[in-house]
Scaffold this active site. Structure first.
Site, PDB file in Angstrom:
ATOM      1  N   ARG A 218       0.974  -1.267  -0.079  1.00 37.41           N
ATOM      2  CA  ARG A 218       0.313  -0.079   0.498  1.00 37.41           C
ATOM      3  C   ARG A 218       0.882   1.616   0.213  1.00 37.41           C
ATOM      4  O   ARG A 218       0.506   1.807  -0.317  1.00 37.41           O
ATOM      5  CB  ARG A 218      -1.078  -0.144   1.746  1.00 37.41           C
TER       6      ARG A 218
ATOM      7  N   LYS B 191      -3.142   7.027   1.158  1.00 35.58           N
ATOM      8  CA  LYS B 191      -3.012   6.681   2.569  1.00 35.58           C
ATOM      9  C   LYS B 191      -1.990   8.069   2.957  1.00 35.58           C
ATOM     10  O   LYS B 191      -0.762   8.826   3.077  1.00 35.58           O
ATOM     11  CB  LYS B 191      -2.258   5.832   3.007  1.00 35.58           C
TER      12      LYS B 191
ATOM     13  N   GLU C 295     -16.640   5.545   4.214  1.00 33.23           N
ATOM     14  CA  GLU C 295     -15.661   4.804   5.443  1.00 33.23           C
ATOM     15  C   GLU C 295     -15.701   6.955   6.025  1.00 33.23           C
ATOM     16  O   GLU C 295     -16.215   7.587   6.115  1.00 33.23           O
ATOM     17  CB  GLU C 295     -14.572   4.639   5.533  1.00 33.23           C
TER      18      GLU C 295
HETATM   19  C1  LIG Z   1      -5.182   3.778   7.726  1.00 36.10           C
HETATM   20  C2  LIG Z   1      -7.282   3.951   7.339  1.00 36.10           C
HETATM   21  C3  LIG Z   1      -7.551   2.797   7.558  1.00 36.10           C
HETATM   22  C4  LIG Z   1      -7.663   1.770   8.235  1.00 36.10           C
HETATM   23  O1  LIG Z   1      -6.420   0.835   7.241  1.00 36.10           O
HETATM   24  P1  LIG Z   1      -5.698  -0.286   7.765  1.00 36.10           P
HETATM   25  O2  LIG Z   1      -4.737  -0.885   7.692  1.00 36.10           O
HETATM   26  O3  LIG Z   1      -6.256  -0.802   8.637  1.00 36.10           O
HETATM   27  O4  LIG Z   1      -5.428  -0.027   9.509  1.00 36.10           O
HETATM   28  C5  LIG Z   1      -9.196   3.416   6.530  1.00 36.10           C
HETATM   29  N1  LIG Z   1      -9.299   4.590   6.628  1.00 36.10           N
HETATM   30  C6  LIG Z   1      -7.933   5.563   6.479  1.00 36.10           C
HETATM   31  C7  LIG Z   1      -9.331   6.272   5.888  1.00 36.10           C
HETATM   32  C8  LIG Z   1      -6.901   5.347   6.797  1.00 36.10           C
HETATM   33  O5  LIG Z   1      -6.286   5.875   6.674  1.00 36.10           O
END
Ligand SMILES: *Cc1c(COP(=O)(O)O)cnc(C)c1O
Length: 332
Positions: free
Chosen positions: A73, A175, A209
């Site tokens: 990722r 991210k 989300e």
């Molecule tokens: C990091 C994150 C998540 C969760 O990702 P994980 O890999 O499960 O830690 C979900 N949504 C957003 C916007 C994030 O930054």
């Protein structure tokens, strides 16, 4: 107990990209980096990060959870931000090296070592608003963390936001820092005006989300969550929970979920909802606020399925259940 993520291990692993190549990684002090005030990241947000954890098992061994997924990722985020391509093997070695070095500082369960790889554009060039940085820095910070729910877990209240969105839709699966700044104003407003804990972003009436976690609905034997597309962050915890749910014999439905369907299903007494992410793993959602009205999800409390999913995931992470999907990398 210190606030989550506010304590750092004094050293970190660091590599830089210069003259079209990555330097050899070094272990350096974690409280100082050299950065020009004109660095690309500080002006044009060429930044991305990861969050993963290392766990200490009862026999004292230390294991990193699904590291390959987080590195993949980070590579994707770097690509989508036009940062230099990362060297995945090198990043993997940097993570393993620094965690191994500080293995004795990994807290016992229910704590963990939170690992924060970060990649930033460092070229001092404020004229590069529409071109990529030619140099970058990648470091791996470590932060020992305690029990996320030390003060007790409770079911959260989410505000359903149909008007805004967390970030630009094409940036959803990156991210990257700017996305969190982008979600902050609506989140603070929801806390202040609606007494919600978080916002669940639902552009056009469909669930995506929250600011930093994925959303999953549990209705009896079915678990429903949005299918992967470029509009939201593909959580490693989300994917792990879906795998565990399938192992438990649950029906996994990755598809669009509208606010209308969510509210309808929430009326059933055995419906549950959760937010998922590395920091808290699983957090129950007990109620929703929509257009000024409050709706309970099922009992409104932390439910049995949420509790079981979280327990099963924790058991794998802490070596109390078989790691049959090979999610753990032992480092010490
Ligand atoms: C990091 C994150 C998540 C969760 O990702 P994980 O890999 O499960 O830690 C979900 N949504 C957003 C916007 C994030 O930054």
């Amino acid at each position: 107990m210190a606030e989550f993520g506010s304590v750092f291990i004094p050293k970190m692993a660091l590599a830089t990209f210069e003259n079209n190549q990555w330097t050899e990684a070094e272990i350096v002090d974690s409280d100082s980096i050299q950065l020009h005030p004109g660095a690309h990241v500080l002006h044009y947000s060429s930044t991305c990060f990861e969050g993963l954890k290392a766990f200490k098992h009862q026999d004292g061994s230390v294991h990193i959870f699904r590291m390959d997924q987080n590195i993949a990722r980070l590579a994707q985020s770097s690509r989508l931000l036009s940062l230099p391509n990362i060297n995945e093997k090198q990043v993997s070695k940097m993570i393993i090296d620094i965690v191994t070095r500080y293995a004795s500082d990994v807290p016992d369960a229910p704590g963990a070592m939170y690992i924060r790889p970060t990649h930033i554009g460092t070229e001092a060039a404020i004229g590069k608003a529409s071109s990529p940085t030619v140099s970058s820095m990648l470091y791996v910070l470590l932060s020992p963390v305690g029990d996320y729910f030390a003060n007790g877990a409770r079911a959260l209240t989410l505000l359903l936001d149909e008007d805004g969105q967390r970030c630009a839709p094409h940036m959803g699966m990156v991210k990257s820092g700017g996305n969190y700044a982008s979600a902050l104003t609506p989140t603070l407003k929801a806390k202040k005006e609606s007494h919600a804990d978080q916002v669940l972003f639902c552009p056009n009436g469909y669930i995506t989300e929250s600011a930093a976690a994925n959303f999953l609905l549990i209705d009896g034997n079915e678990i429903i969550t949005k299918g992967l597309d470029s509009s939201f962050l593909h959580g490693v915890t989300r994917s792990s929970i879906l795998t565990i749910a399938a192992d438990m014999g649950m029906k996994v439905s990755e598809r669009e979920l509208s606010i209308v369907e969510l509210l309808e299903r929430s009326e059933k007494h055995n419906t549950e909802a959760i937010l998922s992410g590395t920091a808290a793993v699983v957090t129950s959602v007990g109620s929703l606020i929509h257009k000024g009205c409050s709706f309970k999800i099922g009992s409104g409390e932390i439910g049995p399925v949420a509790t079981e999913l979280r327990q099963r995931l924790n058991d794998i992470q802490w070596g109390k259940a078989q790691d049959k999907h090979n999610w753990l990398t032992q480092v010490a």
